[in-house]
Enzyme design. Structure first.
Site, PDB file in Angstrom:
ATOM      1  N   GLY A 137       5.202   1.966  -7.567  1.00  0.00           N
ATOM      2  CA  GLY A 137       5.196   0.482  -7.810  1.00  0.00           C
ATOM      3  C   GLY A 137       5.222  -1.126  -6.629  1.00  0.00           C
ATOM      4  O   GLY A 137       5.279  -1.556  -6.585  1.00  0.00           O
ATOM      5  N   GLY A 160     -25.440 -24.796 -11.331  1.00  0.00           N
ATOM      6  CA  GLY A 160     -24.575 -24.357 -10.988  1.00  0.00           C
ATOM      7  C   GLY A 160     -23.528 -24.357 -10.391  1.00  0.00           C
ATOM      8  O   GLY A 160     -22.377 -24.946  -9.048  1.00  0.00           O
TER       9      GLY A 160
HETATM   10  C1  HXC Z   1      13.661   9.559  -1.161  1.00  0.00           C
HETATM   11  C2  HXC Z   1      11.662  10.212   0.415  1.00  0.00           C
HETATM   12  C3  HXC Z   1      10.794   9.831  -0.485  1.00  0.00           C
HETATM   13  C4  HXC Z   1      11.381   9.366  -1.566  1.00  0.00           C
HETATM   14  C5  HXC Z   1       9.723  10.661   1.005  1.00  0.00           C
HETATM   15  N1  HXC Z   1      11.339  11.403   1.602  1.00  0.00           N
HETATM   16  N2  HXC Z   1       9.724  10.218   0.244  1.00  0.00           N
HETATM   17  N3  HXC Z   1      13.090  10.406  -0.310  1.00  0.00           N
HETATM   18  N4  HXC Z   1      12.813   8.902  -2.107  1.00  0.00           N
HETATM   19  N5  HXC Z   1      10.614   8.743  -2.503  1.00  0.00           N
HETATM   20  C6  HXC Z   1      11.569  11.892   2.607  1.00  0.00           C
HETATM   21  C7  HXC Z   1      11.106  13.354   2.237  1.00  0.00           C
HETATM   22  O1  HXC Z   1      11.778  13.898   1.506  1.00  0.00           O
HETATM   23  C8  HXC Z   1      11.232  13.666   3.482  1.00  0.00           C
HETATM   24  O2  HXC Z   1      12.664  13.986   3.699  1.00  0.00           O
HETATM   25  C9  HXC Z   1      11.300  12.077   4.670  1.00  0.00           C
HETATM   26  O3  HXC Z   1      11.577  11.352   3.529  1.00  0.00           O
HETATM   27  C10 HXC Z   1       9.402  12.116   4.988  1.00  0.00           C
HETATM   28  O4  HXC Z   1       8.682  12.638   4.114  1.00  0.00           O
HETATM   29  P1  HXC Z   1       7.429  13.927   4.630  1.00  0.00           P
HETATM   30  O5  HXC Z   1       7.390  13.925   2.717  1.00  0.00           O
HETATM   31  O6  HXC Z   1       7.918  14.606   5.118  1.00  0.00           O
HETATM   32  O7  HXC Z   1       6.229  13.305   4.920  1.00  0.00           O
HETATM   33  P2  HXC Z   1       4.679  12.833   5.121  1.00  0.00           P
HETATM   34  O8  HXC Z   1       4.316  14.250   4.831  1.00  0.00           O
HETATM   35  O9  HXC Z   1       4.549  12.412   5.651  1.00  0.00           O
HETATM   36  O10 HXC Z   1       4.831  12.380   3.568  1.00  0.00           O
HETATM   37  C11 HXC Z   1       5.053  11.348   2.735  1.00  0.00           C
HETATM   38  C12 HXC Z   1       5.072  10.877   1.066  1.00  0.00           C
HETATM   39  C13 HXC Z   1       5.381  11.858   0.765  1.00  0.00           C
HETATM   40  C14 HXC Z   1       3.680  10.671   0.935  1.00  0.00           C
HETATM   41  C15 HXC Z   1       4.809   9.260   1.017  1.00  0.00           C
HETATM   42  O11 HXC Z   1       6.581  11.624   1.225  1.00  0.00           O
HETATM   43  C16 HXC Z   1       5.141  12.052  -0.715  1.00  0.00           C
HETATM   44  O12 HXC Z   1       4.519  11.816  -1.611  1.00  0.00           O
HETATM   45  N6  HXC Z   1       6.689  10.988  -1.333  1.00  0.00           N
HETATM   46  C17 HXC Z   1       6.739  10.622  -2.216  1.00  0.00           C
HETATM   47  C18 HXC Z   1       6.067   8.885  -3.195  1.00  0.00           C
HETATM   48  C19 HXC Z   1       6.553   9.291  -3.939  1.00  0.00           C
HETATM   49  O13 HXC Z   1       6.406   9.655  -5.410  1.00  0.00           O
HETATM   50  N7  HXC Z   1       7.183   8.201  -4.430  1.00  0.00           N
HETATM   51  C20 HXC Z   1       7.898   7.565  -5.254  1.00  0.00           C
HETATM   52  C21 HXC Z   1       6.881   7.067  -6.321  1.00  0.00           C
HETATM   53  S1  HXC Z   1       7.351   6.033  -7.698  1.00  0.00           S
HETATM   54  P3  HXC Z   1      12.902  14.980   4.841  1.00  0.00           P
HETATM   55  O14 HXC Z   1      14.388  14.815   4.973  1.00  0.00           O
HETATM   56  O15 HXC Z   1      12.192  16.297   4.837  1.00  0.00           O
HETATM   57  O16 HXC Z   1      12.479  14.303   6.744  1.00  0.00           O
HETATM   58  C22 HXC Z   1       7.696   4.550  -7.380  1.00  0.00           C
HETATM   59  C23 HXC Z   1       7.902   3.689  -8.209  1.00  0.00           C
HETATM   60  C24 HXC Z   1       8.816   1.942  -7.945  1.00  0.00           C
HETATM   61  O17 HXC Z   1       7.767   3.924  -5.881  1.00  0.00           O
HETATM   62  C25 HXC Z   1       8.580   1.581  -9.373  1.00  0.00           C
HETATM   63  C26 HXC Z   1       8.422   0.228  -9.006  1.00  0.00           C
HETATM   64  C27 HXC Z   1       8.087  -0.592 -10.597  1.00  0.00           C
END
Ligand code: HXC
Length: 510
Positions: free
Chosen positions: A170, A404
Site C-alpha cells: 500500500g 477531433g
Molecule cells: C518491519 C522491516 C520491514 C517491515 C524491513 N524491515 N521491512 N521491519 N516492517 N515492513 C527491517 C528488516 O527486518 C531489517 O531489519 C531491516 O528492515 C532491513 O531489511 P532487509 O530485509 O535486511 O533489507 P533488504 O534486503 O534491502 O530488503 C528490503 C525489503 C525487505 C525488500 C524492503 O525488507 C522486505 O521485503 N520487507 C518487507 C516488505 C513488505 O512486505 N512490507 C509490507 C508490505 S504491505 P534488521 O534488524 O534485520 O536490520 C504494506 C501494506 C500497506 O505495506 C497497506 C497500506 C494500505
C-alpha cells in the site's frame, strides 16, 4: 544546567545516528544516501528545521519495547528551496527498514497538515519496507491517515514524491496520489506486490527492476514522471522542479530573473516546417526557441513521446507546455498521450499555471487496439481537461490540426484565449488524401482526377485562412516572431478571471 544541555546534545546525536554506523554503511554501499543526507541536499544549506526528532514508537509486541530509536524511521521538518519554504519527510531505511508505524505516520501527517495550513509544497522521500509488520493494523491505519491527507492536499499544495529505495504494498499509493514522482535508476522500486508474491500467484518470474524499477515506471506504466541516475541528481532535479511551481493554490508561481529578450526573433523558425507535410521535425526545437534561455523542464519525457509536456518560463513566469511531437508517431493523439497530457493540463489549471499548446497533430490514432483500449474515454480526458481549464491558454498551430484533435488541442471553442497559426497550418477535418478518397470514391481509379481533387482540397482547406476567416484563429503569425507573440499574449492575460459554474466536483471520464 550544563548537564541538561549535554543530555540534549547526546539525545540529538543518537537520533541523528539513525540505525547506527553499520546500517548507514550498508545504505551507502547500495549507492544510496541516508535520510538526513537527502534532506540536506534537497534544501538550502542550513535551512532545515526538524520536527519530532524524539518521537518513538509505542509498540511492545515482538520484543519491540526493547528497541525504541528516536525519530522512528522518518526525518520530518521544513526548510527552503532557493529561499521558498517546503515541508519534507524522509524515510530512514536504517531504522526498521524505514517501515511505517503508527507514530512514523503521525510525524508525516503533522508536516502535511502544516504544509496545507501554511501553503507550502510537501516533498516525500520514500525508502521503506512498507507497513511496520510488528504493528499490524495500527500501521495500516497510519497509511490511511497519510492517504487521506494526500487527497485533501491535492490541488492545495504541490506534492512531490522521490522514490529512493523499495516502495511496496500500500506504500505506493501515497506517492501515486501526489503530483510528481521521481525515481532513482537501479535502487528504487514501486510495486503493489513484489516479485516473490507475483511468482506465487501468477507463476511469473520477474526481477524487481522489471516489475517496478525506474525504467518500467517511466516508460511503460507512466506511474513515475522522471528517472535519474542517482540520489544526488534526483534531488537536484526536484529543486529545479520546485522552482517552477507556486507554493500553493493561493499563490502565483514565482517570477524568476530572466536574461532573454522577450521580443527575440528566431529566423530559423521560418524553415522549421519541412516542405513535405509528412516529414517530421523536432517540436522541442520550437519549445527551446520560445522559452526563456531555452530552458524546458520536461515531465514524463520517456512515456508517450508523441506528446511533450513540461514547464518553461516566459518573462520569468512559469508556463506549462503541451506540444504534439511530430518525431514520434507523427504526433498522433492516442490513449497514452491523451492521459499524459490531460493530467498535466489539470495540474497546471489547479495551480494557476498558464498553458501554452503547440499543435501539429494528424488526429486520433485509428485501430482496434486503441478502440478496445478505450481511446474514446482517454481522449475525452484531454478534451475535458482543456475545456474545464480556466487559466490563460495560448495555442499555436504550426502544421496539422486535423479532426477531433483540432478541437481537443486547446482550440478557440474550448475557451482558448489566443489561438495563433503559422502560415504552414493545415486546419481541416482530415488530410487531403483521406478526404478525397471518401468524397470522390467513384473516381478512385482515375489518378489524374484524384490529383486534381487533392490539389483543390489542399487549396481550400490545407491552410489557416478558412479558420482565420471565422475567427477561430485570432491571427496568422510569422514563425520567427512566435516567442514575442506568445509572451505578449500571456502578458495581456495576467488579469484573466474566468470561473466554471458551481458544482461539488466534475465527473471527468476517469
Ligand atoms: C518491519 C522491516 C520491514 C517491515 C524491513 N524491515 N521491512 N521491519 N516492517 N515492513 C527491517 C528488516 O527486518 C531489517 O531489519 C531491516 O528492515 C532491513 O531489511 P532487509 O530485509 O535486511 O533489507 P533488504 O534486503 O534491502 O530488503 C528490503 C525489503 C525487505 C525488500 C524492503 O525488507 C522486505 O521485503 N520487507 C518487507 C516488505 C513488505 O512486505 N512490507 C509490507 C508490505 S504491505 P534488521 O534488524 O534485520 O536490520 C504494506 C501494506 C500497506 O505495506 C497497506 C497500506 C494500505
Amino acid at each position: 544546567m550544563n548537564g541538561i544541555l549535554q543530555e540534549l546534545e547526546a539525545r540529538r546525536g543518537a537520533a541523528r545516528a539513525g540505525g547506527g554506523a553499520a546500517r548507514v554503511a550498508a545504505q551507502h554501499a547500495k549507492g544510496k544516501l541516508t535520510a538526513r543526507e537527502r534532506v540536506e541536499l534537497l534544501l538550502d544549506e542550513g535551512s532545515f528545521e526538524e520536527f519530532d526528532m524524539f518521537v518513538a514508537h509505542r509498540c511492545t509486541d515482538f520484543g519491540m519495547g526493547d528497541s525504541r530509536p528516536a525519530g522512528d524511521g522518518v526525518v520530518t521538518g521544513w526548510g527552503t528551496v532557493n529561499g521558498r519554504m517546503v515541508y519534507v519527510f524522509s524515510q530512514d531505511f536504517t531504522v526498521f527498514g524505514g517501515s511505517l508505524s503508527e507514530t512514523h505516520a503521525q510525524k508525516i501527517c503533522k508536516i502535511m497538515d502544516m504544509a496545507m495550513q501554511n501553503g507550502a509544497p510537501v516533498v516525500g522521500i520514500n525508502d521503506s519496507g512498507g507497513a511496520r509488520i510488528q504493528e499490524g493494523v495500527a500501521s495500516l491505519a497510519g497509511y490511511a491517515e497519510v492517504f487521506q491527507r494526500n487527497v485533501l492536499a491535492s490541488g492545495v499544495v504541490p506534492q512531490i514524491s522521490l522514490i529512493m529505495g523499495p516502495c511496496a504494498g500500500g506504500a505506493v499509493y501515497s506517492p501515486a496520489m501526489t503530483d510528481f514522482i521521481f525515481m532513482v535508476k537501479d535502487s528504487s522500486y514501486m510495486f503493489v506486490t513484489g516479485p516473490d508474491v507475483v511468482k506465487t500467484v501468477t507463476n511469473e518470474v520477474v526481477s524487481a527492476e522489471d516489475l517496478g524499477g525506474a525504467s518500467t515506471h517511466t516508460r511503460k506504466s507512466s506511474v513515475a514522471d522522471g528517472a535519474f541516475e542517482n540520489d544526488v541528481e534526483a534531488l537536484a532535479e526536484a529543486r529545479r522542479l520546485i522552482d517552477f511551481l507556486p507554493s500553493s493554490n493561493r499563490e502565483k508561481p514565482p517570477v524568476r530573473p530572466f536574461f532573454d529578450d522577450i521580443t527575440r526573433i528566431e529566423p530559423s523558425l521560418d524553415t522549421l516546417i519541412p516542405a513535405n507535410a509528412n516529414t517530421p521535425y523536432d517540436m522541442r526545437e520550437l519549445i527551446a526557441k520560445i522559452a526563456d534561455e531555452g530552458d524546458f523542464f520536461e515531465i514524463q519525457s520517456e512515456f508517450a513521446r508523441n506528446i511533450l509536456t513540461g514547464f518553461i518560463r516566459l518573462e520569468g513566469s512559469t508556463v506549462g507546455v503541451v506540444a504534439n511531437q511530430p518525431l514520434v508517431l507523427a504526433g498522433v493523439l492516442d490513449i497514452d498521450s491523451s492521459r499524459k497530457a490531460a493530467r498535466f493540463v489539470r495540474f497546471c489549471d489547479a495551480f494557476e499555471i498558464p498553458i501554452l499548446t503547440l499543435v501539429d497533430v494528424p488526429g486520433f490514432m485509428p485501430g482496434t487496439a486503441q478502440e478496445h483500449g478505450g481511446v474514446i474515454k482517454h481522449g475525452a480526458k484531454l478534451l475535458f481537461a482543456y475545456g474545464e481549464a480556466t487559466v490563460p491558454k495560448v495555442t499555436v498551430i504550426t502544421r496539422k490540426a486535423y479532426g477531433g484533435a483540432y478541437d481537443v488541442m486547446s482550440s478557440k471553442h474550448l475557451r482558448g484565449d489566443f489561438n495563433y497559426a503559422w502560415p504552414t497550418a493545415e486546419i481541416a477535418v482530415m488530410g487531403s488524401k483521406g478526404a478525397v478518397e471518401i468524397l470522390y470514391r467513384g473516381e478512385a481509379g482515375d489518378a489524374e482526377k484524384v490529383a486534381a481533387r487533392t490539389r483543390d482540397y489542399e487549396a481550400r482547406f490545407a491552410n489557416p485562412f478558412v479558420a482565420a476567416e471565422r475567427g477561430f484563429i485570432d491571427e496568422v503569425i510569422m514563425p520567427r516572431s512566435t516567442r514575442a507573440r506568445v509572451c505578449r499574449a500571456f502578458a495581456s492575460l495576467r488579469g484573466k478571471r474566468l470561473s466554471n459554474p458551481w458544482k461539488k466536483h466534475d465527473n471527468i471520464p476517469l
